[in-house]
Design a protein around this motif. Structure first.
Motif, mmCIF file in Angstrom:
data_model
loop_
_atom_site.group_PDB
_atom_site.id
_atom_site.type_symbol
_atom_site.label_atom_id
_atom_site.label_comp_id
_atom_site.label_asym_id
_atom_site.label_seq_id
_atom_site.Cartn_x
_atom_site.Cartn_y
_atom_site.Cartn_z
ATOM 1 N N LEU A 85 -1.226 -7.651 -3.139
ATOM 2 C CA LEU A 85 -0.900 -9.042 -2.790
ATOM 3 C C LEU A 85 -1.684 -9.533 -1.575
ATOM 4 O O LEU A 85 -1.675 -10.713 -1.267
ATOM 5 C CB LEU A 85 0.604 -9.184 -2.508
ATOM 6 N N GLY A 86 -2.383 -8.605 -0.887
ATOM 7 C CA GLY A 86 -3.127 -9.004 0.297
ATOM 8 C C GLY A 86 -4.617 -9.138 0.021
ATOM 9 O O GLY A 86 -5.371 -9.556 0.886
ATOM 10 N N GLY B 111 -0.757 -17.166 0.207
ATOM 11 C CA GLY B 111 -1.893 -16.440 0.760
ATOM 12 C C GLY B 111 -2.327 -15.307 -0.147
ATOM 13 O O GLY B 111 -1.754 -15.119 -1.219
ATOM 14 N N PRO B 112 -3.321 -14.551 0.231
ATOM 15 C CA PRO B 112 -4.111 -14.704 1.454
ATOM 16 C C PRO B 112 -5.026 -15.938 1.372
ATOM 17 O O PRO B 112 -5.479 -16.271 0.275
ATOM 18 C CB PRO B 112 -4.935 -13.422 1.505
ATOM 19 N N GLY B 113 -5.296 -16.555 2.510
ATOM 20 C CA GLY B 113 -6.009 -17.841 2.490
ATOM 21 C C GLY B 113 -5.171 -18.812 1.674
ATOM 22 O O GLY B 113 -4.010 -19.014 1.968
ATOM 23 N N THR C 172 0.825 -1.222 0.000
ATOM 24 C CA THR C 172 0.000 0.000 0.000
ATOM 25 C C THR C 172 0.857 1.270 0.000
ATOM 26 O O THR C 172 0.366 2.342 -0.341
ATOM 27 C CB THR C 172 -0.928 0.037 1.227
ATOM 28 N N THR C 173 2.114 1.132 0.403
ATOM 29 C CA THR C 173 2.994 2.306 0.365
ATOM 30 C C THR C 173 3.966 2.219 -0.808
ATOM 31 O O THR C 173 4.907 2.996 -0.903
ATOM 32 C CB THR C 173 3.801 2.403 1.677
ATOM 33 N N PHE D 187 -7.824 -10.787 -1.893
ATOM 34 C CA PHE D 187 -8.135 -12.090 -2.492
ATOM 35 C C PHE D 187 -8.352 -12.005 -4.002
ATOM 36 O O PHE D 187 -8.024 -12.931 -4.723
ATOM 37 C CB PHE D 187 -9.378 -12.696 -1.821
ATOM 38 N N THR E 118 3.875 -14.079 -1.588
ATOM 39 C CA THR E 118 2.623 -14.292 -0.844
ATOM 40 C C THR E 118 2.613 -15.543 0.034
ATOM 41 O O THR E 118 1.727 -15.675 0.874
ATOM 42 C CB THR E 118 1.429 -14.447 -1.812
ATOM 43 N N GLN E 119 3.531 -16.435 -0.182
ATOM 44 C CA GLN E 119 3.545 -17.737 0.510
ATOM 45 C C GLN E 119 2.211 -18.469 0.348
ATOM 46 O O GLN E 119 1.764 -19.190 1.240
ATOM 47 C CB GLN E 119 3.882 -17.571 1.989
ATOM 48 N N SER F 229 -3.978 -3.007 -1.330
ATOM 49 C CA SER F 229 -2.941 -4.012 -1.114
ATOM 50 C C SER F 229 -3.085 -5.110 -2.162
ATOM 51 O O SER F 229 -3.905 -6.014 -2.023
ATOM 52 C CB SER F 229 -3.086 -4.596 0.290
#
Lengths: 404, 321
Positions: free
Chosen positions: B178-179, B267-269, B157-158, B181, B264-265, B176
């Motif tokens: 990558l954050g 994620g999210p979820g 976001t930054t 869904f 992201t590993q 965001s």
């Protein structure tokens, strides 16, 4: 001596240095890795031909099952660890089959008995009229709402994959609702210790998850939390973003040293004023691999950390937590008014209220990565319901425990 | 033989068969097999390949029929791990994500690569083209871990992406990446496209430089415009190179790991969970080596099922040329 420790905990490294100063015949070769790396590598490292003599391992049941850890019952007798509070050692006991936890032989020792709660930015607290820490959950709700109304971010939260930090407020809320409905946090600990018939899917946990969901829907968390790691959250909070963070006393030393007077700490408030309070209170687990070459020396070091006055003082100053050890030994004095003083005082409240909980993320080896973190990420992203969270976590838990 | 009937001066098809005589290679004598000295040359590579590729594959297939936590004794599991792979909704979803990534890892770099390579061939001077090739190929040189970290910062976001959006008055789109869904998987795909674009451009450009200019002149004399030139001359001439691009990028999409792990590993979820990362998690977090091996075997077969028809099609086309 070979040590394999978690990155970001300088106290253990400084303790080894102090130990060498007192016992110059012992030198250390130390390797450090992040929490996630240690969790995944522990079995391979411990089964290697040259395992470390002492290592940090957050979750021990799987390692016990595979006979990779040295049984510490012998050291328990030799060093007189029966004088330690039994509750401190309970989380370090596991049945030889790897389940349940909380009973059976002693397999590890804690260096620092960490505890979680809420840190707050004192300047922002003043701005929202929070003159003293909230005494009830309703007051915390009100403080969060005031922060939002003032245009401040109520909670800076980390919740990226591998760092499911929303578990912290979730377990705090679970404790409150468990105490309200069942009078204690015993059901949570049963689940964490893999006791038979333990379930995550209880009415109290549902109420807690629903409460967390209202916080999400009211926009109390940073919108990008699902992409924010722990270190990013800390950096932002230290740079003035967020009124509160849900975190643990391992940050107390950091706040006292680097930001004196700027932050405060309080235990997560009970639902009713004066009610029992609880916190995740887990020892930073250190164990001796079964094939360690200097196992006796490692056990001597563990005993020294918990009983030597200089080691205990260093442990409290840098670790910011209860140093454990025999009940008869006093906790080293800290400067009044510091965050460390607040967290140590909070520890006494938790002990008096019998509110110590194991961390739900340590219930099984992969419950964090496979169950809890994806579930709370989905809750934050509006992809699941509170009841969906409980079902998903319980399903992952049962799947792992029933795996051959 | 084609070689005997081909008009002099016509270029060899890259895949066209040539006789032993033409290649100048000594023909092994009948009944004596391959001379020993040949094996001496091949042996080091063969041993390395057998030890580090073939043997692990054999072991992976073996483990897939057992339940094993990586430490204790193996327990026979029959086909149960494969049944789990094909009936577990989460694992099937993970395979689905890999196919979505093909769109980003393959289609975008190849389509964009064709456009950029064509433009460079037609409009850019040789000097500028060399500079552009280096610049565009750089993402291929940057370690994927570093690329993942850099993109992580840019997509926060930054980060640069949201800052640019705010500067140009599109602040409402900033979030965001990558954050979220809905944008996490496409964002990971874009990172992959960025990494693979340079490789595709260089491969395609190399193919285009081999095309004889007389073919373009002839097409122009016949009244062909740029689009007709591209469709009738350029595309058929770089069929081989496109085949290589598709093969490399489809494999990269199906076996993606580094970029996803860093950014992201999963994620999210589980929104960006891909087979490579799921195999890693099953093996080293869940310690289900058998299930991880079964998924790895399925992934390998899936890659072959996708790649072999592409290879067959490209080789058949080259033979026709």
């Amino acid at each position: 001596m070979q040590g394999y420790f978690e990155t970001g905990f300088p106290d253990i490294v400084d303790l080894t240095k102090l130990f060498t100063k007192q016992y110059p015949n012992v030198t250390w070769k130390i390797r450090e890795d992040p929490f996630a790396v240690i969790t995944q590598d522990a079995p391979l490292v411990m089964s290697s031909p040259n395992p470390p003599d002492l290592m940090r391992a957050p979750q021990i049941s799987g390692l016990v099952k595979d006979h990779l850890i040295k049984n510490m019952d012998g050291y328990y007798k030799t060093f007189g660890w029966s004088k330690f509070p039994a509750s401190d050692l309970a989380q370090l006991r596991v049945a030889p089959s790897g389940s349940p936890q909380g009973i059976g032989p002693l397999w590890a020792m804690g260096i620092n008995y960490s505890m979680t709660g809420v840190f707050y930015n004192k300047a922002y607290a003043k701005k929202i009229g929070m003159t003293k820490p909230p005494a009830t959950l309703a007051q915390l709700d009100a403080d969060l709402a005031k922060a939002k109304a003032k245009g401040l971010l109520p909670v800076e939260q980390f919740n990226s994959a591998g760092n499911g930090g929303l578990i912290f407020p979730l377990q705090d809320l679970m404790a409150d609702y468990n105490i309200k409905q069942y009078g204690s946090v015993a059901n949570i600990n049963k689940w964490v210790f893999d006791q038979p018939h333990a379930t995550f899917n209880t009415p109290a946990n549902l109420a807690a998850t629903e409460h967390l969901d209202t916080w999400i829907k009211k926009g109390y968390f940073n919108s990008d939390a699902n992409a924010v790691s722990y270190s990013t959250m800390m950096g932002r909070f230290e740079h003035g973003q967020g009124v509160f963070i849900f975190d643990g006393d391992w940050e107390s030393g950091n706040f006292d040293t680097n930001f004196p007077g700027k932050y405060g700490f309080f235990l997560f408030p009970a639902i009713t004023a004066g009610g029992k309070q609880a916190a995740m209170s887990a020892p930073l687990t250190y164990l001796i691999p079964a094939a360690a070459k200097h196992a006796n020396c490692a056990a001597f070091f563990l005993n020294w950390v918990e009983t030597n006055p200089a080691a205990r003082a260093l442990n409290v100053k840098e670790g910011g937590s209860n140093p454990g050890g025999p009940s008869s030994l006093p906790i080293p004095a800290v400067k009044p008014g510091t965050v460390t003083a607040q967290t140590l005082a909070a520890g006494k409240v938790v002990a008096a209220d019998d509110g110590a909980m194991g961390f739900i993320a340590n219930a099984t080896g992969s419950i964090d990565a496979e169950g809890l973190t994806p579930a709370v990420q989905k809750l934050l992203g509006g992809q699941t319901t509170p009841s969906g969270v409980l079902q998903a976590v319980q399903s992952a838990y049962q799947q792992e425990l029933s795996a051959p | 033989m084609n070689d005997l009937t081909r008009p002099s001066g016509a270029p060899h098809g890259a895949g066209a068969p040539r006789s032993h005589k033409e290649r100048g290679a000594p023909r092994p004598r009948k009944g004596r097999g391959v001379p020993n000295r040949y094996w001496a040359f091949v042996a080091p590579a063969l041993l390395a390949y057998a030890g580090f590729v073939l043997w692990p594959i054999v072991q992976t297939v073996r483990y897939s029929f057992y339940n094993w936590d990586g430490i204790s004794t193996l327990q026979g599991a029959g086909l149960s791990n494969y049944r789990t792979v094909f009936t577990n909704g989460q694992l099937l979803g993970v395979i689905g994500h890999a196919f979505v990534l093909i769109l980003y890892f393959s289609v975008i770099p190849i389509v964009l690569g064709l456009a950029v390579a064509t433009a460079m061939r037609r409009f850019v001077s040789a000097k500028m083209s060399a500079v552009a090739r280096v610049v565009l190929f750089l993402p291929q040189v940057v370690p994927l871990v570093a690329a993942g970290i850099a993109w992580n910062w840019m997509l926060s976001t930054t980060g640069a992406v949201d800052q640019i959006l705010q500067k140009v008055g599109l602040g409402s789109l900033a979030h965001s990446w990558l954050g979220d869904f809905s944008t996490a998987l496409p964002s990971v795909g874009i990172i992959g496209a960025w990494v693979l674009l340079g490789l595709c451009i260089v491969l395609l450009l190399a193919g285009m430089t081999k095309i004889e200019s007389s073919l373009y002149e002839a097409a122009q004399l016949d009244g062909a415009g740029p689009l007709r030139e591209f469709l009738s001359v350029t595309l058929p001439s770089i069929r081989q190179e496109i085949g290589v691009c598709v093969t490399v990028t489809v494999i990269a999409a199906l076996s993606a790991f580094d970029i996803v792990y860093i950014s992201t590993q999963g994620g999210p979820g589980n929104a960006t969970m891909v087979p490579g990362l799921e195999i890693y998690q099953l093996a080293f977090y869940n310690r289900q080596m058998g299930l991880a091996s079964a998924l790895a075997v399925v992934l390998m077969v899936l890659v072959l099922v996708c790649i072999l028809p592409i290879q067959w099609y490209v080789r058949r086309g080259s033979g026709d040329r």
